[in-house]
Design a protein around this motif. Structure first.
Motif, mmCIF file in Angstrom:
data_model
loop_
_atom_site.group_PDB
_atom_site.id
_atom_site.type_symbol
_atom_site.label_atom_id
_atom_site.label_comp_id
_atom_site.label_asym_id
_atom_site.label_seq_id
_atom_site.Cartn_x
_atom_site.Cartn_y
_atom_site.Cartn_z
ATOM 1 N N ALA A 94 1.351 -38.461 -75.791
ATOM 2 C CA ALA A 94 2.024 -37.367 -75.461
ATOM 3 C C ALA A 94 1.211 -36.744 -74.407
ATOM 4 O O ALA A 94 1.698 -36.320 -73.272
ATOM 5 C CB ALA A 94 2.185 -36.377 -76.420
ATOM 6 N N ALA A 95 -0.383 -36.975 -74.691
ATOM 7 C CA ALA A 95 -1.093 -36.312 -73.590
ATOM 8 C C ALA A 95 -1.189 -37.097 -72.284
ATOM 9 O O ALA A 95 -1.363 -36.624 -71.227
ATOM 10 C CB ALA A 95 -2.505 -36.102 -74.142
ATOM 11 N N LEU A 96 -1.079 -38.305 -72.399
ATOM 12 C CA LEU A 96 -1.057 -39.249 -71.277
ATOM 13 C C LEU A 96 0.331 -38.759 -70.214
ATOM 14 O O LEU A 96 0.049 -38.667 -69.222
ATOM 15 C CB LEU A 96 -1.005 -40.643 -71.620
ATOM 16 N N LEU A 97 1.410 -38.661 -71.041
ATOM 17 C CA LEU A 97 2.601 -38.329 -70.442
ATOM 18 C C LEU A 97 2.389 -36.912 -69.743
ATOM 19 O O LEU A 97 2.994 -36.955 -68.654
ATOM 20 C CB LEU A 97 3.706 -38.583 -71.645
ATOM 21 N N PHE A 98 2.098 -36.174 -70.463
ATOM 22 C CA PHE A 98 1.836 -34.922 -69.922
ATOM 23 C C PHE A 98 1.167 -34.735 -68.612
ATOM 24 O O PHE A 98 1.358 -33.972 -67.802
ATOM 25 C CB PHE A 98 1.544 -33.706 -70.770
ATOM 26 N N GLY A 99 -0.081 -35.578 -68.851
ATOM 27 C CA GLY A 99 -0.931 -35.597 -67.502
ATOM 28 C C GLY A 99 -0.511 -36.099 -66.523
ATOM 29 O O GLY A 99 -0.481 -35.765 -65.270
ATOM 30 N N ALA A 100 0.379 -37.339 -66.473
ATOM 31 C CA ALA A 100 1.107 -38.012 -65.547
ATOM 32 C C ALA A 100 2.221 -37.116 -64.958
ATOM 33 O O ALA A 100 2.513 -37.254 -63.713
ATOM 34 C CB ALA A 100 1.726 -39.379 -66.044
ATOM 35 N N ALA A 101 2.626 -36.207 -65.911
ATOM 36 C CA ALA A 101 3.752 -35.166 -65.504
ATOM 37 C C ALA A 101 3.234 -34.261 -64.543
ATOM 38 O O ALA A 101 3.980 -33.182 -64.119
ATOM 39 C CB ALA A 101 4.725 -34.901 -66.567
ATOM 40 N N LYS A 102 1.938 -34.065 -64.444
ATOM 41 C CA LYS A 102 1.031 -32.952 -63.976
ATOM 42 C C LYS A 102 1.520 -31.553 -64.668
ATOM 43 O O LYS A 102 1.325 -30.666 -63.904
ATOM 44 C CB LYS A 102 1.307 -32.745 -62.393
ATOM 45 N N LEU A 103 1.608 -31.420 -65.749
ATOM 46 C CA LEU A 103 1.690 -30.311 -66.507
ATOM 47 C C LEU A 103 0.412 -29.408 -66.263
ATOM 48 O O LEU A 103 -0.480 -29.914 -66.470
ATOM 49 C CB LEU A 103 1.814 -30.332 -68.225
ATOM 50 N N SER A 104 0.613 -28.177 -66.061
ATOM 51 C CA SER A 104 -0.654 -27.534 -65.652
ATOM 52 C C SER A 104 -1.670 -27.384 -66.852
ATOM 53 O O SER A 104 -1.594 -27.396 -68.033
ATOM 54 C CB SER A 104 -0.173 -25.957 -65.372
ATOM 55 N N PRO A 105 -3.005 -27.684 -66.494
ATOM 56 C CA PRO A 105 -4.090 -27.651 -67.570
ATOM 57 C C PRO A 105 -4.101 -26.588 -68.439
ATOM 58 O O PRO A 105 -4.307 -26.749 -69.881
ATOM 59 C CB PRO A 105 -5.350 -27.615 -66.733
ATOM 60 N N GLY A 106 -3.768 -25.407 -68.163
ATOM 61 C CA GLY A 106 -3.664 -24.116 -68.810
ATOM 62 C C GLY A 106 -2.738 -24.197 -69.993
ATOM 63 O O GLY A 106 -3.042 -23.848 -71.025
ATOM 64 N N VAL A 107 -1.353 -24.826 -69.515
ATOM 65 C CA VAL A 107 -0.465 -24.832 -70.663
ATOM 66 C C VAL A 107 -0.591 -26.062 -71.388
ATOM 67 O O VAL A 107 -0.622 -25.870 -72.547
ATOM 68 C CB VAL A 107 1.089 -25.112 -69.710
ATOM 69 N N PHE A 108 -1.339 -27.050 -70.915
ATOM 70 C CA PHE A 108 -1.652 -28.259 -71.602
ATOM 71 C C PHE A 108 -2.875 -27.683 -72.807
ATOM 72 O O PHE A 108 -2.404 -27.949 -74.065
ATOM 73 C CB PHE A 108 -2.203 -29.386 -70.954
ATOM 74 N N ALA A 109 -3.604 -27.017 -72.528
ATOM 75 C CA ALA A 109 -4.781 -26.716 -73.413
ATOM 76 C C ALA A 109 -4.097 -25.755 -74.285
ATOM 77 O O ALA A 109 -4.355 -25.718 -75.580
ATOM 78 C CB ALA A 109 -5.749 -25.927 -72.575
ATOM 79 N N GLY A 145 -2.206 -42.022 -63.620
ATOM 80 C CA GLY A 145 -0.928 -41.797 -63.351
ATOM 81 C C GLY A 145 -0.023 -42.914 -64.299
ATOM 82 O O GLY A 145 -0.704 -43.884 -64.863
ATOM 83 N N LEU A 146 1.156 -42.835 -64.291
ATOM 84 C CA LEU A 146 1.900 -43.455 -65.230
ATOM 85 C C LEU A 146 2.196 -45.014 -64.843
ATOM 86 O O LEU A 146 2.128 -46.063 -65.877
ATOM 87 C CB LEU A 146 3.236 -42.717 -65.248
ATOM 88 N N PRO A 147 2.374 -45.478 -63.741
ATOM 89 C CA PRO A 147 2.385 -46.945 -63.288
ATOM 90 C C PRO A 147 1.177 -47.628 -63.956
ATOM 91 O O PRO A 147 1.234 -48.809 -64.600
ATOM 92 C CB PRO A 147 2.360 -46.827 -61.709
ATOM 93 N N ALA A 148 -0.066 -46.921 -63.738
ATOM 94 C CA ALA A 148 -1.265 -47.751 -64.313
ATOM 95 C C ALA A 148 -1.213 -47.796 -65.766
ATOM 96 O O ALA A 148 -1.761 -48.703 -66.356
ATOM 97 C CB ALA A 148 -2.669 -46.958 -63.674
ATOM 98 N N ILE A 149 -0.685 -46.776 -66.287
ATOM 99 C CA ILE A 149 -0.611 -46.610 -67.967
ATOM 100 C C ILE A 149 0.052 -47.790 -68.280
ATOM 101 O O ILE A 149 -0.173 -48.430 -69.639
ATOM 102 C CB ILE A 149 -0.266 -45.205 -68.370
#
Length: 197
Positions: free
Chosen positions: A121-136, A75-79
């Protein structure tokens, strides 16, 4: 940097994979120089270009996937709290957040070409819960273009790779930014036409 180049000479494709994975994850590794050097070694015959490209692509994919997973599960707070451990300054996070908000998932296509953005960018998209399929889909396409571009440049430059390495990065960054600008204008014009119909 010399250590990274030595690793590739000594460990070949495995060294390239590990270094790019760690570099994309955020450790201080000069990723573009490693890719150009791998292209040079391929031109020289020390490495074969196909396995070098595959190792580079998979290393990039592994690094950005780990970044995404960290963002998603930590999550973003820990980052923000522990970012200093990977040399992430608050201003880097702010700039990356603006970039991601402006370009959305499309930023993953070009994030590799912009140091700092690539790592966050990937950290931010992960924290924003972008779907894994779209991310990939978007992140891996970016990894493919980025790896192929710099390995191809190193291969084409041959013995001159050391002269071109710093220039290549600056030139490609400018080209990518100009392409993004042109794309944003094109999309804006298309949107205006659609609204006016």
């Amino acid at each position: 940097m010399e250590t990274g180049l030595h690793w590739i000479e000594q460990y070949g494709y495995g060294g390239l994979f590990i270094l790019l994975m760690l570099g994309v994850l955020g450790l201080p590794v000069s990723d573009e120089t490693l890719l150009v050097f791998a292209g040079y070694l391929s031109a020289k015959g020390t490495l074969r270009i196909e396995p070098a490209f595959i190792a580079a692509f998979l290393g990039s994919v592994a690094g950005i996937s780990l970044s995404y997973a960290i963002g998603r599960f930590v999550g973003l707070p820990a980052i923000e709290k522990f970012g200093h451990l990977i040399h992430m300054k608050p201003e880097h996070l702010t700039a990356s957040r603006r970039w991601v908000e402006r370009w959305g998932k499309y930023s993953l296509l070009v994030a590799y070409f912009i140091p700092g953005i690539r790592h966050l960018a990937a950290l931010l998209f992960g924290a924003a819960k972008l779907s894994p399929g779209v991310f990939a889909r978007f992140a891996y396409a970016g990894a493919l273009v980025w790896s192929a571009s710099f390995i191809g440049l190193g291969y084409a430059a041959g013995e001159e790779w050391t002269k071109f390495s710093p220039l290549i990065h600056r030139t490609l960054t400018v080209v990518v930014l100009l392409m993004l600008f042109a794309l944003s204008i094109t999309l804006s014009v298309c949107l205006i036409r659609r609204v006016n119909r």
